[in-house]
Design a protein around this motif. Structure first.
Motif, PDB file in Angstrom:
ATOM      1  N   VAL A  33       0.861  -1.174   0.000  1.00 27.55           N
ATOM      2  CA  VAL A  33       0.000   0.000   0.000  1.00 27.55           C
ATOM      3  C   VAL A  33       0.906   1.234   0.000  1.00 27.55           C
ATOM      4  O   VAL A  33       1.827   1.339   0.809  1.00 27.55           O
ATOM      5  CB  VAL A  33      -0.925   0.020   1.215  1.00 27.55           C
ATOM      6  CG1 VAL A  33      -1.758   1.295   1.235  1.00 27.55           C
ATOM      7  CG2 VAL A  33      -1.826  -1.205   1.207  1.00 27.55           C
ATOM      8  N   MET A  34       0.654   2.141  -0.902  1.00 27.24           N
ATOM      9  CA  MET A  34       1.425   3.372  -1.007  1.00 27.24           C
ATOM     10  C   MET A  34       0.558   4.548  -0.589  1.00 27.24           C
ATOM     11  O   MET A  34      -0.660   4.520  -0.739  1.00 27.24           O
ATOM     12  CB  MET A  34       1.928   3.586  -2.429  1.00 27.24           C
ATOM     13  CG  MET A  34       2.747   2.440  -2.998  1.00 27.24           C
ATOM     14  SD  MET A  34       4.278   2.136  -2.069  1.00 27.24           S
ATOM     15  CE  MET A  34       5.116   3.723  -2.272  1.00 27.24           C
ATOM     16  N   GLY A  35       1.204   5.575  -0.100  1.00 24.05           N
ATOM     17  CA  GLY A  35       0.444   6.737   0.321  1.00 24.05           C
ATOM     18  C   GLY A  35       1.247   8.007   0.302  1.00 24.05           C
ATOM     19  O   GLY A  35       2.475   8.001   0.190  1.00 24.05           O
ATOM     20  N   TRP A  36       0.512   9.090   0.395  1.00 21.26           N
ATOM     21  CA  TRP A  36       1.090  10.411   0.564  1.00 21.26           C
ATOM     22  C   TRP A  36       0.553  11.023   1.838  1.00 21.26           C
ATOM     23  O   TRP A  36      -0.653  10.973   2.107  1.00 21.26           O
ATOM     24  CB  TRP A  36       0.756  11.325  -0.620  1.00 21.26           C
ATOM     25  CG  TRP A  36       1.471  10.968  -1.885  1.00 21.26           C
ATOM     26  CD1 TRP A  36       1.004  10.222  -2.914  1.00 21.26           C
ATOM     27  CD2 TRP A  36       2.796  11.371  -2.250  1.00 21.26           C
ATOM     28  NE1 TRP A  36       1.946  10.125  -3.904  1.00 21.26           N
ATOM     29  CE2 TRP A  36       3.058  10.819  -3.527  1.00 21.26           C
ATOM     30  CE3 TRP A  36       3.776  12.135  -1.635  1.00 21.26           C
ATOM     31  CZ2 TRP A  36       4.266  11.013  -4.195  1.00 21.26           C
ATOM     32  CZ3 TRP A  36       4.981  12.326  -2.295  1.00 21.26           C
ATOM     33  CH2 TRP A  36       5.209  11.769  -3.552  1.00 21.26           C
ATOM     34  N   ALA A  49      -3.524  10.790   0.860  1.00 25.27           N
ATOM     35  CA  ALA A  49      -4.148   9.789   0.009  1.00 25.27           C
ATOM     36  C   ALA A  49      -3.383   8.483   0.107  1.00 25.27           C
ATOM     37  O   ALA A  49      -2.177   8.477   0.369  1.00 25.27           O
ATOM     38  CB  ALA A  49      -4.193  10.249  -1.446  1.00 25.27           C
ATOM     39  N   THR A  50      -4.078   7.378  -0.118  1.00 23.82           N
ATOM     40  CA  THR A  50      -3.448   6.068  -0.188  1.00 23.82           C
ATOM     41  C   THR A  50      -3.992   5.307  -1.383  1.00 23.82           C
ATOM     42  O   THR A  50      -5.097   5.580  -1.853  1.00 23.82           O
ATOM     43  CB  THR A  50      -3.683   5.224   1.077  1.00 23.82           C
ATOM     44  OG1 THR A  50      -5.083   5.025   1.270  1.00 23.82           O
ATOM     45  CG2 THR A  50      -3.087   5.908   2.304  1.00 23.82           C
ATOM     46  N   THR A  68      -5.294  13.476  -7.043  1.00 18.73           N
ATOM     47  CA  THR A  68      -5.453  12.120  -7.531  1.00 18.73           C
ATOM     48  C   THR A  68      -4.175  11.335  -7.292  1.00 18.73           C
ATOM     49  O   THR A  68      -3.095  11.766  -7.705  1.00 18.73           O
ATOM     50  CB  THR A  68      -5.784  12.088  -9.032  1.00 18.73           C
ATOM     51  OG1 THR A  68      -6.976  12.842  -9.287  1.00 18.73           O
ATOM     52  CG2 THR A  68      -6.002  10.650  -9.496  1.00 18.73           C
ATOM     53  N   ILE A  69      -4.298  10.206  -6.619  1.00 14.83           N
ATOM     54  CA  ILE A  69      -3.164   9.327  -6.415  1.00 14.83           C
ATOM     55  C   ILE A  69      -3.216   8.205  -7.450  1.00 14.83           C
ATOM     56  O   ILE A  69      -4.290   7.704  -7.789  1.00 14.83           O
ATOM     57  CB  ILE A  69      -3.134   8.757  -4.978  1.00 14.83           C
ATOM     58  CG1 ILE A  69      -1.832   8.002  -4.716  1.00 14.83           C
ATOM     59  CG2 ILE A  69      -4.346   7.878  -4.691  1.00 14.83           C
ATOM     60  CD1 ILE A  69      -1.634   7.625  -3.246  1.00 14.83           C
ATOM     61  N   THR A  77       6.621   3.295  -8.899  1.00 20.35           N
ATOM     62  CA  THR A  77       6.408   4.715  -8.670  1.00 20.35           C
ATOM     63  C   THR A  77       4.954   5.007  -8.323  1.00 20.35           C
ATOM     64  O   THR A  77       4.041   4.443  -8.933  1.00 20.35           O
ATOM     65  CB  THR A  77       6.800   5.532  -9.907  1.00 20.35           C
ATOM     66  OG1 THR A  77       8.177   5.275 -10.221  1.00 20.35           O
ATOM     67  CG2 THR A  77       6.616   7.018  -9.664  1.00 20.35           C
ATOM     68  N   VAL A  78       4.775   5.876  -7.352  1.00 23.59           N
ATOM     69  CA  VAL A  78       3.457   6.375  -7.006  1.00 23.59           C
ATOM     70  C   VAL A  78       3.447   7.878  -7.255  1.00 23.59           C
ATOM     71  O   VAL A  78       4.452   8.559  -7.037  1.00 23.59           O
ATOM     72  CB  VAL A  78       3.075   6.030  -5.547  1.00 23.59           C
ATOM     73  CG1 VAL A  78       4.031   6.680  -4.555  1.00 23.59           C
ATOM     74  CG2 VAL A  78       1.641   6.428  -5.254  1.00 23.59           C
TER      75      VAL A  78
END
Length: 120
Positions: A33-36, A49-50, A68-69, A77-78
């Motif tokens: 799981v990636m997030g900002w 966001a995730t 927008t993620i 890359t995310v």
């Protein structure tokens, strides 16, 4: 060794746009799981966001409809596309990955952060 490297921050006028990128290494990217997250001066770090390995995403109320993620698993890359930026979006933005496959428990890893400054 897990590494997350953010880029794309900068100075922009209110109403403008920026696209942040985060390149991950040392992870099984498609499983993570990636997030900002972001942290403004004097404030705690907060979720922006995730996104899971698929297309499922989650946004903070403050950015819904504007940010927008997305992710490209072939490039590890995310991205965070930020539109209609407001001065209150000013913060250091951090890339995050969360996984359980190292220890069986959730573990968070963080990038160094990239500064986003929105002028009015």
């Amino acid at each position: 060794q897990v590494q997350l490297v953010e880029s794309g921050g900068g100075l922009v006028q209110a109403g403008g746009s920026l696209r942040l990128s985060c390149v991950a290494s040392g992870v099984i990217f498609r499983l993570n799981v990636m997030g900002w997250y972001r942290q403004a001066p004097g404030k705690q770090r907060e979720l922006v966001a995730t996104i899971r390995s698929g297309i499922s995403s989650n946004y903070a109320d403050a950015v819904k409809g504007r940010f927008t993620i997305s992710r490209d698993n072939t490039k590890n890359t995310v991205y965070l596309q930020m539109n209609s930026l407001k001065p209150e979006d000013t913060a250091v933005y951090y890339c995050n990955t969360r996984t359980t496959y190292f220890s069986g428990r959730p573990e968070d890893y963080w990038g160094q952060g990239t500064q986003v400054t929105v002028s009015s």
